[in-house]
Design an enzyme around this catalytic site. Structure first.
Site, PDB file in Angstrom:
ATOM      1  N   GLY A  25       0.815  -1.421   0.017  1.00 49.68           N
ATOM      2  CA  GLY A  25       0.091   0.174   0.057  1.00 49.68           C
ATOM      3  C   GLY A  25       0.799   1.239   0.129  1.00 49.68           C
ATOM      4  N   GLY A  29      -1.105   7.900   0.751  1.00 50.50           N
ATOM      5  CA  GLY A  29      -1.102   8.157   2.140  1.00 50.50           C
ATOM      6  C   GLY A  29       0.337   7.887   3.006  1.00 50.50           C
ATOM      7  N   ARG A  50      -3.150  -2.416  -5.539  1.00 50.07           N
ATOM      8  CA  ARG A  50      -3.877  -3.092  -6.404  1.00 50.07           C
ATOM      9  C   ARG A  50      -3.854  -2.223  -7.924  1.00 50.07           C
ATOM     10  NH1 ARG A  50      -8.944  -3.284  -2.784  1.00 50.07           N
ATOM     11  NH2 ARG A  50      -8.137  -1.434  -2.171  1.00 50.07           N
ATOM     12  N   TYR A 159      -6.575   1.273  18.496  1.00 46.81           N
ATOM     13  CA  TYR A 159      -7.585   0.308  19.019  1.00 46.81           C
ATOM     14  C   TYR A 159      -7.657  -1.157  18.585  1.00 46.81           C
ATOM     15  CZ  TYR A 159      -9.450   0.886  14.060  1.00 46.81           C
ATOM     16  OH  TYR A 159      -9.505   1.089  12.533  1.00 46.81           O
ATOM     17  N   ARG A 211     -13.301   7.512   4.401  1.00 50.07           N
ATOM     18  CA  ARG A 211     -13.998   6.249   4.675  1.00 50.07           C
ATOM     19  C   ARG A 211     -14.151   6.291   6.338  1.00 50.07           C
ATOM     20  NH1 ARG A 211     -10.373   4.582   0.979  1.00 50.07           N
ATOM     21  NH2 ARG A 211     -10.937   3.426  -0.653  1.00 50.07           N
TER      22      ARG A 211
HETATM   23  C1  HXC Z   1     -20.916  -0.923   4.600  1.00 53.19           C
HETATM   24  C2  HXC Z   1     -19.342  -1.311   3.094  1.00 53.19           C
HETATM   25  C3  HXC Z   1     -18.766  -0.217   2.889  1.00 53.19           C
HETATM   26  C4  HXC Z   1     -19.293   0.846   3.695  1.00 53.19           C
HETATM   27  C5  HXC Z   1     -17.997  -1.271   1.387  1.00 53.19           C
HETATM   28  N1  HXC Z   1     -18.889  -2.273   1.789  1.00 53.19           N
HETATM   29  N2  HXC Z   1     -18.037  -0.109   1.863  1.00 53.19           N
HETATM   30  N3  HXC Z   1     -20.472  -1.882   3.764  1.00 53.19           N
HETATM   31  N4  HXC Z   1     -20.032   0.608   4.645  1.00 53.19           N
HETATM   32  N5  HXC Z   1     -18.874   2.000   3.640  1.00 53.19           N
HETATM   33  C6  HXC Z   1     -19.033  -3.519   1.717  1.00 53.19           C
HETATM   34  C7  HXC Z   1     -19.797  -3.609  -0.067  1.00 53.19           C
HETATM   35  O1  HXC Z   1     -20.919  -3.258  -0.100  1.00 53.19           O
HETATM   36  C8  HXC Z   1     -19.367  -5.061  -0.014  1.00 53.19           C
HETATM   37  O2  HXC Z   1     -20.492  -6.062   0.407  1.00 53.19           O
HETATM   38  C9  HXC Z   1     -18.223  -5.470   0.617  1.00 53.19           C
HETATM   39  O3  HXC Z   1     -17.997  -4.276   1.606  1.00 53.19           O
HETATM   40  C10 HXC Z   1     -16.750  -5.303  -0.363  1.00 53.19           C
HETATM   41  O4  HXC Z   1     -16.704  -3.865  -0.959  1.00 53.19           O
HETATM   42  P1  HXC Z   1     -16.144  -3.942  -2.349  1.00 53.19           P
HETATM   43  O5  HXC Z   1     -16.143  -2.660  -2.683  1.00 53.19           O
HETATM   44  O6  HXC Z   1     -16.450  -4.923  -3.382  1.00 53.19           O
HETATM   45  O7  HXC Z   1     -14.540  -4.379  -1.673  1.00 53.19           O
HETATM   46  P2  HXC Z   1     -13.315  -3.670  -2.093  1.00 53.19           P
HETATM   47  O8  HXC Z   1     -13.251  -3.313  -3.453  1.00 53.19           O
HETATM   48  O9  HXC Z   1     -12.400  -5.152  -1.952  1.00 53.19           O
HETATM   49  O10 HXC Z   1     -12.701  -2.673  -1.402  1.00 53.19           O
HETATM   50  C11 HXC Z   1     -12.440  -2.923   0.122  1.00 53.19           C
HETATM   51  C12 HXC Z   1     -12.791  -2.025   0.929  1.00 53.19           C
HETATM   52  C13 HXC Z   1     -12.449  -0.360   0.144  1.00 53.19           C
HETATM   53  C14 HXC Z   1     -12.284  -2.218   2.239  1.00 53.19           C
HETATM   54  C15 HXC Z   1     -14.381  -1.892   1.140  1.00 53.19           C
HETATM   55  O11 HXC Z   1     -12.930   0.526   1.241  1.00 53.19           O
HETATM   56  C16 HXC Z   1     -10.987  -0.279   0.047  1.00 53.19           C
HETATM   57  O12 HXC Z   1     -10.616  -0.785  -1.189  1.00 53.19           O
HETATM   58  N6  HXC Z   1     -10.243   0.145   0.996  1.00 53.19           N
HETATM   59  C17 HXC Z   1      -8.755   0.313   0.568  1.00 53.19           C
HETATM   60  C18 HXC Z   1      -8.123   1.664   1.428  1.00 53.19           C
HETATM   61  C19 HXC Z   1      -8.786   2.012   2.923  1.00 53.19           C
HETATM   62  O13 HXC Z   1      -9.670   1.408   3.177  1.00 53.19           O
HETATM   63  N7  HXC Z   1      -8.026   2.865   3.306  1.00 53.19           N
HETATM   64  C20 HXC Z   1      -8.300   3.246   4.561  1.00 53.19           C
HETATM   65  C21 HXC Z   1      -7.380   2.660   5.674  1.00 53.19           C
HETATM   66  S1  HXC Z   1      -7.512   3.772   7.337  1.00 53.19           S
HETATM   67  P3  HXC Z   1     -21.650  -6.614  -0.075  1.00 53.19           P
HETATM   68  O14 HXC Z   1     -22.362  -7.619   0.724  1.00 53.19           O
HETATM   69  O15 HXC Z   1     -22.520  -5.562  -0.783  1.00 53.19           O
HETATM   70  O16 HXC Z   1     -20.932  -7.452  -1.420  1.00 53.19           O
HETATM   71  C22 HXC Z   1      -7.306   2.915   8.659  1.00 53.19           C
HETATM   72  C23 HXC Z   1      -7.335   3.892   9.855  1.00 53.19           C
HETATM   73  C24 HXC Z   1      -7.610   3.258  11.221  1.00 53.19           C
HETATM   74  O17 HXC Z   1      -7.260   1.765   8.573  1.00 53.19           O
HETATM   75  C25 HXC Z   1      -7.613   4.067  12.372  1.00 53.19           C
HETATM   76  C26 HXC Z   1      -7.824   5.618  12.136  1.00 53.19           C
HETATM   77  C27 HXC Z   1      -7.438   6.429  13.516  1.00 53.19           C
HETATM   78  P1  NAP Z   2      -4.659   4.672   2.255  1.00 49.67           P
HETATM   79  O1  NAP Z   2      -3.879   5.713   1.813  1.00 49.67           O
HETATM   80  O2  NAP Z   2      -6.013   4.378   1.962  1.00 49.67           O
HETATM   81  O3  NAP Z   2      -3.752   3.383   2.326  1.00 49.67           O
HETATM   82  C1  NAP Z   2      -4.239   2.159   2.373  1.00 49.67           C
HETATM   83  C2  NAP Z   2      -3.220   1.397   1.310  1.00 49.67           C
HETATM   84  O4  NAP Z   2      -3.586   0.020   1.098  1.00 49.67           O
HETATM   85  C3  NAP Z   2      -3.795   2.140  -0.359  1.00 49.67           C
HETATM   86  O5  NAP Z   2      -2.435   2.212  -1.042  1.00 49.67           O
HETATM   87  C4  NAP Z   2      -4.254   0.968  -1.089  1.00 49.67           C
HETATM   88  O6  NAP Z   2      -3.931   0.730  -2.498  1.00 49.67           O
HETATM   89  C5  NAP Z   2      -3.641  -0.305  -0.363  1.00 49.67           C
HETATM   90  N1  NAP Z   2      -4.303  -1.648  -0.308  1.00 49.67           N
HETATM   91  C6  NAP Z   2      -5.723  -1.722   0.099  1.00 49.67           C
HETATM   92  N2  NAP Z   2      -6.289  -2.982  -0.197  1.00 49.67           N
HETATM   93  C7  NAP Z   2      -5.008  -3.452  -0.701  1.00 49.67           C
HETATM   94  C8  NAP Z   2      -5.165  -5.022  -1.255  1.00 49.67           C
HETATM   95  N3  NAP Z   2      -6.150  -5.815  -1.037  1.00 49.67           N
HETATM   96  N4  NAP Z   2      -3.783  -5.443  -1.885  1.00 49.67           N
HETATM   97  C9  NAP Z   2      -3.110  -4.474  -1.731  1.00 49.67           C
HETATM   98  N5  NAP Z   2      -2.930  -2.975  -1.310  1.00 49.67           N
HETATM   99  C10 NAP Z   2      -4.015  -2.659  -0.760  1.00 49.67           C
HETATM  100  O7  NAP Z   2      -4.736   5.009   4.153  1.00 49.67           O
HETATM  101  P2  NAP Z   2      -3.518   5.458   5.284  1.00 49.67           P
HETATM  102  O8  NAP Z   2      -4.443   6.295   5.818  1.00 49.67           O
HETATM  103  O9  NAP Z   2      -2.392   5.744   4.466  1.00 49.67           O
HETATM  104  O10 NAP Z   2      -3.417   3.952   5.726  1.00 49.67           O
HETATM  105  C11 NAP Z   2      -2.178   3.654   5.808  1.00 49.67           C
HETATM  106  C12 NAP Z   2      -2.043   2.526   7.272  1.00 49.67           C
HETATM  107  O11 NAP Z   2      -2.099   3.419   8.200  1.00 49.67           O
HETATM  108  C13 NAP Z   2      -3.011   1.574   7.099  1.00 49.67           C
HETATM  109  O12 NAP Z   2      -2.423   0.457   7.913  1.00 49.67           O
HETATM  110  C14 NAP Z   2      -3.882   2.155   8.100  1.00 49.67           C
HETATM  111  O13 NAP Z   2      -4.849   1.138   8.895  1.00 49.67           O
HETATM  112  C15 NAP Z   2      -2.955   2.961   9.245  1.00 49.67           C
HETATM  113  N6  NAP Z   2      -3.696   3.820  10.126  1.00 49.67           N
HETATM  114  C16 NAP Z   2      -3.900   4.897   9.292  1.00 49.67           C
HETATM  115  C17 NAP Z   2      -4.463   6.116  10.209  1.00 49.67           C
HETATM  116  C18 NAP Z   2      -4.660   7.269   9.781  1.00 49.67           C
HETATM  117  O14 NAP Z   2      -5.245   8.083  10.536  1.00 49.67           O
HETATM  118  N7  NAP Z   2      -4.701   7.709   8.419  1.00 49.67           N
HETATM  119  C19 NAP Z   2      -4.447   5.887  11.647  1.00 49.67           C
HETATM  120  C20 NAP Z   2      -4.020   4.332  12.132  1.00 49.67           C
HETATM  121  C21 NAP Z   2      -3.619   3.686  11.369  1.00 49.67           C
HETATM  122  P3  NAP Z   2      -4.892   0.190  -3.418  1.00 49.67           P
HETATM  123  O15 NAP Z   2      -6.260   0.696  -3.105  1.00 49.67           O
HETATM  124  O16 NAP Z   2      -4.151   0.847  -4.745  1.00 49.67           O
HETATM  125  O17 NAP Z   2      -4.680  -1.212  -3.547  1.00 49.67           O
END
Ligand code: HXC
Ligand code: NAP
Length: 290
Positions: A25, A29, A50, A159, A211
């Site tokens: 990833g 970010g 991805r 968390y 998100r």
């Molecule tokens: C409810 C949801 C949803 C939402 C997706 N889904 N978003 N359900 N609320 N907001 C459901 C869909 O309807 C589907 O279920 C299933 O999840 C899979 O969705 P897809 O879009 O097909 O999945 P995919 O393309 O694999 O995407 C995965 C993802 C997406 C997690 C849903 O958000 C993503 O690609 N995220 C990557 C980057 C990311 O999340 N970054 C943030 C990290 S921040 P159904 O049943 O309809 O099939 C972080 C910070 C932590 O971790 C701490 C902060 C302080």
């Molecule tokens: P982000 O920019 O959304 O980073 C997540 C990365 O993961 C994206 O580059 C995404 O790229 C990649 N990824 C997601 N699904 C993947 C998959 N199936 N295979 C390969 N790559 C995948 O968010 P971020 O805030 O920088 O988060 C980075 C890390 O910090 C995460 O572990 C998150 O939980 C952690 N974190 C963030 C915060 C915050 O405040 N930002 C706080 C606590 C912890 P693609 O979509 O192109 O695959």
């Protein structure tokens, strides 16, 4: 509150000379920011995500950060075969990988009872299975080749230890990754593989913010007030911590998770911390008269 954060790289510019770091990833970010600083410190970089397009634009943007090589490969970390293919490619290009940062994650806020199995699994699989796939693939390679001096850095969250409502799949998965960190710290130390973790509080990124705080929820709910230092983290602060933990200066740190959150989780935890809302006048009026 004014930030006193220093954002220059704190380590010497040759700290990672001849070292190669793989960041999952790493095209966006925090992964991007960690990669940028590692390049400034002399590293070669392997990044996967991805999306080919975002890998290519990250590579272009990162090229001026240092003179190290940057290799990219698409990979869905949920798929162990794709992980094996990507890691084999990187090893072929770089000769060896010295450190892995399990940074890729998926997350969103939702009432847990509203989640479909697929939604739950989407997050669990990216975070827990993805970190396991990368750790096992590279770990087995390192052990088989007798390599020493390797490091795995897992990006978790505060968390992972406390749990949290409304992000339950992420909390479960990050707790699992933290358990893996502590478990392998003991089991793989004899192979020269160190395990460390960072638990960040809020660091603004597009991926997390869209998100976790859709529709400007952060401003509406005054999220900043949850943080004693009254500001979010700066990416460079986290990148400096990651660089330190990956470097030989941290060679005796194994199995630890370092929190970097401005005191956020403690403010949420302390029994009487809600009294922060009292004014000086209210405190004065509460003082018993002698
Ligand atoms: C409810 C949801 C949803 C939402 C997706 N889904 N978003 N359900 N609320 N907001 C459901 C869909 O309807 C589907 O279920 C299933 O999840 C899979 O969705 P897809 O879009 O097909 O999945 P995919 O393309 O694999 O995407 C995965 C993802 C997406 C997690 C849903 O958000 C993503 O690609 N995220 C990557 C980057 C990311 O999340 N970054 C943030 C990290 S921040 P159904 O049943 O309809 O099939 C972080 C910070 C932590 O971790 C701490 C902060 C302080
Ligand atoms: P982000 O920019 O959304 O980073 C997540 C990365 O993961 C994206 O580059 C995404 O790229 C990649 N990824 C997601 N699904 C993947 C998959 N199936 N295979 C390969 N790559 C995948 O968010 P971020 O805030 O920088 O988060 C980075 C890390 O910090 C995460 O572990 C998150 O939980 C952690 N974190 C963030 C915060 C915050 O405040 N930002 C706080 C606590 C912890 P693609 O979509 O192109 O695959």
């Amino acid at each position: 509150m004014k930030s006193l954060a220093k954002t220059n790289a704190m380590l010497a510019s040759d700290t990672f000379k001849d070292k190669t770091v793989l960041i999952t990833g790493g095209a966006t970010g925090l992964g991007f920011s960690m990669g940028k600083m590692l390049l400034e410190l002399g590293a070669n970089l392997c990044i996967m995500s991805r999306k080919q397009e975002s890998l290519e634009s990250a590579k272009k943007e990162l090229q001026s950060a240092g003179s190290g090589s940057i290799w990219i490969h698409t990979c869905d970390v949920r798929d162990s075969k794709e992980v094996e293919t990507a890691i084999a490619y990187f090893i072929k290009q770089a000769g060896e990988i010295d450190a892995l940062v399990n940074n890729a994650a998926g997350n969103f806020i939702a009432p847990t009872a509203s989640l479909s199995h697929n939604a739950f699994d989407a997050v669990l699989d990216i975070v827990l299975k993805g970190s396991k796939n990368c750790t096992m693939t590279l770990g087995k390679h390192w052990i088989a080749s007798g390599a020493q001096h390797k490091t795995i850095l897992n990006i978790v969250t505060t968390y992972a230890s406390t749990g949290s409502a409304f992000v339950v799949p992420s909390a479960m998965a990050k707790a699992g990754v933290l358990a893996m960190t502590r478990s392998l710290a003991v089991e793989w130390a004899k192979y020269g593989i160190r395990q460390v973790a960072i638990a960040p509080g809020p660091f603004p990124t597009e991926g997390a913010w869209e998100r976790l705080f859709p529709g400007g929820l952060d401003k509406k709910l005054g999220v900043i007030n949850k943080i004693p230092l009254k500001r979010p983290g700066d990416h460079r602060e986290l990148a400096n911590l990651a660089s330190y933990l990956l470097s030989d200066y941290a060679a005796y740190i194994n199995g630890e998770v370092i929190t970097i959150d401005g005191g956020e989780w403690l403010q949420g935890a302390g029994e009487m911390n809600f009294l922060l809302q009292l004014t000086d006048e209210q405190w004065a009026s509460l003082r018993p008269s002698s």
